[in-house]
Design a protein around this motif. Structure first.
Motif, mmCIF file in Angstrom:
data_model
loop_
_atom_site.group_PDB
_atom_site.id
_atom_site.type_symbol
_atom_site.label_atom_id
_atom_site.label_comp_id
_atom_site.label_asym_id
_atom_site.label_seq_id
_atom_site.Cartn_x
_atom_site.Cartn_y
_atom_site.Cartn_z
ATOM 1 N N THR A 1 -3.375 2.103 2.829
ATOM 2 C CA THR A 1 -2.441 2.151 1.700
ATOM 3 C C THR A 1 -2.451 3.513 0.991
ATOM 4 N N LEU A 2 -3.290 4.426 1.460
ATOM 5 C CA LEU A 2 -3.307 5.757 0.842
ATOM 6 C C LEU A 2 -2.045 6.533 1.213
ATOM 7 N N SER A 3 -1.694 7.501 0.382
ATOM 8 C CA SER A 3 -0.560 8.373 0.718
ATOM 9 C C SER A 3 -0.954 9.283 1.880
ATOM 10 N N GLY A 4 0.028 9.931 2.475
ATOM 11 C CA GLY A 4 -0.232 10.816 3.603
ATOM 12 C C GLY A 4 -1.249 11.901 3.258
ATOM 13 N N GLY A 5 -1.068 12.498 2.092
ATOM 14 C CA GLY A 5 -1.984 13.558 1.666
ATOM 15 C C GLY A 5 -3.397 13.026 1.486
ATOM 16 N N GLU A 6 -3.491 11.858 0.880
ATOM 17 C CA GLU A 6 -4.815 11.262 0.670
ATOM 18 C C GLU A 6 -5.469 10.901 1.999
ATOM 19 N N GLN A 7 -4.651 10.439 2.948
ATOM 20 C CA GLN A 7 -5.228 10.125 4.261
ATOM 21 C C GLN A 7 -5.711 11.382 4.966
ATOM 22 N N GLN A 8 -5.007 12.506 4.758
ATOM 23 C CA GLN A 8 -5.471 13.763 5.344
ATOM 24 C C GLN A 8 -6.787 14.185 4.694
ATOM 25 N N MET A 9 -6.868 14.003 3.380
ATOM 26 C CA MET A 9 -8.128 14.308 2.675
ATOM 27 C C MET A 9 -9.250 13.427 3.213
ATOM 28 N N LEU A 10 -8.926 12.159 3.427
ATOM 29 C CA LEU A 10 -9.923 11.232 3.949
ATOM 30 C C LEU A 10 -10.361 11.650 5.349
ATOM 31 N N ARG B 1 -3.311 -11.019 9.037
ATOM 32 C CA ARG B 1 -3.370 -9.808 8.248
ATOM 33 C C ARG B 1 -2.082 -9.018 8.407
ATOM 34 N N VAL B 2 -1.449 -8.788 7.295
ATOM 35 C CA VAL B 2 -0.311 -7.883 7.324
ATOM 36 C C VAL B 2 -0.829 -6.549 6.825
ATOM 37 N N VAL B 3 -0.897 -5.593 7.715
ATOM 38 C CA VAL B 3 -1.460 -4.298 7.335
ATOM 39 C C VAL B 3 -0.427 -3.528 6.521
ATOM 40 N N VAL B 4 -0.833 -3.151 5.335
ATOM 41 C CA VAL B 4 0.064 -2.355 4.509
ATOM 42 C C VAL B 4 -0.065 -0.914 4.969
ATOM 43 N N LYS B 5 1.063 -0.327 5.266
ATOM 44 C CA LYS B 5 1.027 1.043 5.760
ATOM 45 C C LYS B 5 1.977 1.917 4.971
#
Ligand code: ADP
Ligand code: MG
Lengths: 237, 301
Positions: free
Chosen positions: A136-145, B295-299
């Motif tokens: 559920t993170l934003s794209g930028g946050e996922q890149q940071m992760l 599970r519905v994965v939220v993306k």
């Protein structure tokens, strides 16, 4: 400076299709080398080949020893952190679990704790989202992760596949600023793949340009950056 | 009313068994996308091992734990030896392997121990156990054992590094490798754990259904239905689904009996409860294909 990673005549195949036709380059200890090139040039494949994620020929030498043919997991355990194309988030796990799984192979608890503090200092936003499902993170946050997961491995070499991809310019600036800090503070050499050549050349000390699976040009970043001919013919800007 | 309560509670006891087998199915499914059709027969085989140990003089609990350990190693070995080489094989070949495995377990058990139905003891003391009028001692014991096993697994997957590594390997094998996780071993470990949980189910249910090489056939079906009902990609959901199917089948029989008593017409009874339970499950799945707790994965990209 010594060479930490040397890639020699690397070839890579997807089934019968050859994607790399003998790529050679090196990465200096503590340095940042960038691989540039258009879409489909073979940049991602080169990173995958280093980690033995595709069928390869040629040699990959890390700190003086060949690592070619070792399992991906073993190469990672030697000190490689691959931040993959698409970020490779464990979407159904929490941010916390994403970070902990990256430290899975490490037994030095104190150092892991230090690295976790370092990650949160670099990316305070991740601390706020620690219990959130990572998908559920934003794209930028996922890149940071993704970069944080790489850091949690305690790596010697970081392989970064287009960390700027799909992100807003401000976020990209923030991430590249942190990457420079990681390079000096965590003493981590970096192999940076980018389509955004201007951005990458500012960060890197050496650059190699790939075209259809071959190195067509290479040199120190400032030379490449300031040579209009090279820029026009190879980098398109 | 009291009868209804009894039916529900004893449904929970059956459901506990389905929940275990459903969980075993899910553990393999989440990391391979395959349903191990041999899961039931593997559990049956484990139960024979426990029975054999008791024949040789072991007590119930030593036999129980040894059978679980042997099953764990057996499951792990099956993955390493039989399924590992088939990793890139097409789905159908793998299905054939599962069916082969099922037949092999069945015929080996049949030839070693014969197809004669055997009694299987209950380890739970008759007089001190159970809740009078509500649930019998064995059924009560089954529920307890199942809850302990499921809780242990929950703690393992939720709170230990190895459990986390297994979940990570199932969710994103490529990224797991890049985190240094030995994904192949995690898969094998999943098979071992699934076989071990199956062994628990088999040794617990054998006292109720008696021991024979075909004892797990119906149970696998119920478990599969439970897993689908709860959500085949969600271990917790599958466990709940297993319990629900157990209660459901008893309710079907109960309602059938009630109808017969008050109207004198026989519509459904014990014979049809599997069918009716499965029809209900299928109906739910038509409405909610990923299962009740799927599970519905939220993306976000
Ligand atoms: N999974 C794959 N299967 C087959 N061919 C692939 C695959 N991935 C990449 N390729 C091919 O390999 C070549 C190099 O691709 P890639 O390394 O992804 O380029 P880049 O990262 O520079 O955009 C391209 O021609 C691409 O089509
Ligand atoms: Mg690429």
């Amino acid at each position: 400076m010594t060479t930490v990673l040397e890639v020699k005549d690397l070839k890579a195949y997807y089934g019968q299709t050859q994607a790399l036709h003998g790529v050679s380059f090196e990465l200096l200890e503590g340095g940042i080398t960038t691989l540039l090139g258009a879409n489909g040039a073979g940049k991602t494949t080169t990173l995958r080949a280093i980690c033995n994620m595709v069928r390869t020929e040629g040699d990959v030498v890390f700190q003086g020893r060949s690592i070619r043919g070792q399992a991906t997991e073993s190469i990672v355990r030697l000190g490689f952190a691959h931040v993959p194309e698409g970020r490779g988030t464990f979407t159904t796990l929490t941010v916390d679990e994403n970070l902990r799984i990256a430290a899975y192979t490490r037994s030095d608890k104190a150092a892991v704790k230090r690295d976790l503090d370092m990650v949160f200092e670099y990316f305070p936003r991740l601390r706020e989202r620690i219990q959130q499902q990572a998908g559920t993170l934003s794209g930028g946050e996922q890149q940071m992760l993704a970069i944080s997961r790489a850091l949690m491995l305690g790596p010697r070499v970081m392989l970064l596949d287009e960390p700027s991809f799909g992100l807003a310019p401000l976020i990209v600036q923030e991430i590249f600023r942190i990457m420079r800090r990681i390079n000096t503070e965590a003493k981590c050499s970096m192999l940076l793949v980018e389509q955004n050549a201007a951005l990458a050349l500012d960060l890197a000390d050496h650059a190699y340009v790939l075209e259809t699976g071959r190195v067509v040009m290479s040199g120190p970043s400032d030379v490449v950056k300031n040579d209009e001919n090279i820029r026009k013919s190879y980098l398109g800007y | 009313m009291e009868q209804l309560m009894q039916q529900v509670v004893s449904g929970l006891a059956n459901g506990a068994i389905y929940a275990c087998v459903a969980l075993a199915l899910v553990m393999i499914f989440v990391s391979t996308d395959h349903i191990n059709f041999a899961q039931g027969e593997m559990a049956m085989f484990s139960t024979y091992i426990a029975w054999q140990l008791m024949q040789w003089g072991a007590g119930f609990w030593p036999a129980f734990f040894i059978a679980i350990a042997v099953s764990f190693v057996g499951g792990l070995t099956i993955e390493r030896v039989i399924l590992r080489p088939l990793h890139t094989a097409p789905v159908l070949s793998i299905v054939v392997v599962f069916i082969g495995l099922l037949a092999i377990c069945n015929s080996i058990a049949g030839s070693v121990w014969s197809y004669l139905i055997k009694e299987f003891p209950s380890p739970f003391p008759k007089d001190t156990f159970g809740l009078a009028g509500l649930i019998g001692p064995h059924q009560f014991g089954v529920v307890l054992v199942t809850i302990v096993v499921l809780s242990l697994l929950f703690v393992f997957f939720r709170f230990t590094p190895l459990g986390l590594a297994m979940r990570a390997a199932a969710q994103n094998p490529v990224s797991a490798r890049l985190a240094g996780v030995r994904v192949d071993w995690m898969l094998a470990l999943g098979w071992g754990l699934a076989a071990a949980v199956g062994a628990v189910a088999g040794t617990m249910v054998a006292h109720i259904v008696y021991l024979d090489p075909n004892m797990m056939g119906g149970i696998l079906l119920y478990a599969f239905a439970g897993a689908l009902l709860g959500g085949i990609s969600n271990p917790g959901g599958a466990v709940l689904g297993g319990f629900m199917v157990g209660v459901l089948e008893n309710l079907v029989a109960f309602i059938g009996n009630a109808i017969e008593k008050s109207f004198g017409v026989y519509i459904i009874g014990n014979g049809e409860k599997l069918t009716v339970a499965l029809i209900i499950v299928i109906t739910v799945l038509t409405v909610k294909p990923s299962g009740l707790f799927g599970r519905v994965v939220v993306k976000r990209v």
